[in-house]
Design a protein around this motif. Structure first.
Motif, short mmCIF file in Angstrom:
data_model
loop_
_atom_site.label_atom_id
_atom_site.label_comp_id
_atom_site.label_asym_id
_atom_site.label_seq_id
_atom_site.Cartn_x
_atom_site.Cartn_y
_atom_site.Cartn_z
N PHE A 158 34.30 1.68 -36.74
CA PHE A 158 35.56 1.96 -37.66
C PHE A 158 36.75 1.93 -36.88
N ARG A 159 36.65 2.59 -35.57
CA ARG A 159 37.66 2.88 -34.58
C ARG A 159 38.17 1.44 -33.95
N ILE A 165 42.51 6.20 -39.30
CA ILE A 165 41.36 5.69 -39.44
C ILE A 165 40.73 6.09 -40.80
N SER A 166 41.06 7.37 -41.34
CA SER A 166 40.38 7.63 -42.45
C SER A 166 41.07 6.65 -43.68
N GLY A 183 27.19 8.88 -38.60
CA GLY A 183 28.32 8.62 -39.21
C GLY A 183 28.75 9.37 -40.24
N ARG A 184 28.85 8.92 -41.32
CA ARG A 184 29.46 9.64 -42.72
C ARG A 184 28.45 9.41 -43.76
N ASP A 185 28.13 8.29 -43.83
CA ASP A 185 27.29 7.53 -45.13
C ASP A 185 26.09 6.89 -44.65
N ARG A 213 37.18 9.97 -50.69
CA ARG A 213 37.28 8.59 -50.81
C ARG A 213 36.11 8.13 -52.10
N ARG A 259 41.22 14.82 -42.11
CA ARG A 259 40.26 13.66 -41.95
C ARG A 259 39.13 14.19 -42.99
N THR A 272 28.57 4.79 -35.44
CA THR A 272 29.31 4.00 -36.62
C THR A 272 30.95 4.20 -36.90
N GLY A 273 31.27 5.40 -36.16
CA GLY A 273 32.61 5.81 -36.31
C GLY A 273 33.33 5.10 -35.29
N ARG A 311 34.53 -1.49 -44.98
CA ARG A 311 33.24 -0.83 -45.38
C ARG A 311 32.04 -1.76 -45.53
N ARG A 328 36.37 19.37 -30.27
CA ARG A 328 36.96 18.09 -30.17
C ARG A 328 37.99 18.45 -28.84
N ASP A 364 38.13 11.92 -45.86
CA ASP A 364 36.38 11.33 -45.77
C ASP A 364 35.67 11.65 -46.97
N ARG A 417 39.72 6.08 -28.97
CA ARG A 417 39.93 7.51 -29.19
C ARG A 417 41.32 8.39 -29.16
N SER A 451 39.08 3.40 -43.26
CA SER A 451 37.64 3.45 -43.82
C SER A 451 37.86 3.58 -45.24
O1 DC Z 1 32.81 10.11 -36.01
P1 DC Z 1 34.31 9.56 -35.90
O2 DC Z 1 35.24 10.75 -35.93
O3 DC Z 1 34.63 8.55 -34.61
O4 DC Z 1 34.82 8.52 -37.25
C1 DC Z 1 36.08 8.29 -37.20
C2 DC Z 1 36.45 7.91 -38.68
O5 DC Z 1 35.64 6.99 -39.11
C3 DC Z 1 35.97 8.98 -39.80
O6 DC Z 1 37.05 9.87 -39.87
C4 DC Z 1 35.70 8.14 -40.97
C5 DC Z 1 35.13 6.96 -40.63
N1 DC Z 1 33.81 6.78 -40.83
C6 DC Z 1 33.43 6.33 -41.78
O7 DC Z 1 34.01 6.43 -42.84
N2 DC Z 1 32.00 6.04 -42.28
C7 DC Z 1 31.37 6.34 -41.03
N3 DC Z 1 29.85 5.94 -41.31
C8 DC Z 1 31.76 6.63 -39.72
C9 DC Z 1 33.01 6.93 -39.87
#
Ligand code: DC
Length: 221
Positions: A37-38, A97-98, A127-129, A185, A178, A33-34, A107, A155, A182, A89, A101
């Protein structure tokens, strides 16, 4: 019946590699999912849209299609049919990106696309969520973590493989910044779901981490 594996955690924990290994082992669709967002961030930059120009962002969101394809050298990401796997990337994207997002419209649209991808098929989504918002009823929830220093080293290795040059300090600063945006938020912050299993990979190899994750999935299946 479809089976859903949610993998969340901060940047650089190896979520992408683990998700890819899980998808191969169990035959699940792998969704990064990142990368979604990218793609939105890339398109915002290409169209020279400012982040406060919400109407333009809404228009863009109605015009983008994102898809994934597994190839021998890894997963490729397509934005409106164009392979953008490398372009998404770059530092230019990672730097903003943050902020992208955080935008509720972004979202909301990606949430719809993410849920659509899981219709009728088993998936591993990272992802994050994912465990907190996208699939709160996921069959397996993993929260992958590691120290900021270890994540920075990973990284840098990933960047080198992709031909991207950034110093240790530059990457560490970006990782910490980041994580902070993240997790602070308002909408869908980075957070471990209460029922997610924490896997700390600081002192584990990717293969060791993957083995832990395989066992958790196998027990649930
Ligand atoms: O996993 P990544 O580093 O490629 O993610 C890039 C950015 O995308 C991350 O800093 C926050 C956002 N992101 C998000 O808000 N929710 C997600 N489910 C995945 C990524």
């Amino acid at each position: 019946m479809s089976f859903i594996v949610a993998i969340d955690g901060p940047a650089g924990t190896g979520k992408g590699t683990i998700a890819s290994l899980v998808s191969k082992r169990f035959g699940f669709l792998n969704v990064d999912t990142g990368a979604m967002f990218r793609c939105v961030t890339l398109e915002i930059i290409r169209r020279k849209i400012e982040l406060h120009e919400i109407e333009k962002i809404e228009e863009l969101l109605s015009q983008i299609e994102i898809s994934f394809k597994e190839e021998s050298d890894g997963q490729r990401v397509f934005l409106n049919g164009e392979d953008v796997s490398t372009e998404i990337r770059t530092k230019q994207i990672t730097d903003i990106i943050s902020e992208v997002s955080k935008i509720p419209q972004v979202r909301g649209r990606l949430l719809e696309l993410q849920r659509d991808l899981a219709k009728g098929q088993s998936i591993v989504m990272e992802g994050r969520d994912i465990g907190t918002v996208v699939f709160p009823n996921a069959d397996v929830k993993i929260y992958l973590d590691a120290s900021a220093e270890e994540r920075t080293r990973r990284r840098i290795r990933q960047n080198e493989e992709k031909g991207i040059k950034m110093s240790y300090e530059e990457v560490l600063e970006s990782v910490i910044k980041r994580d902070k945006i993240d997790s602070e938020r308002e909408i869908a912050p980075l957070r471990k779901a209460d029922d997610a299993i924490l896997v700390d990979g600081t002192n584990m190899s990717i293969d060791e981490c993957a083995d832990v994750v395989y066992k958790i999935i196998e027990e649930k299946m």
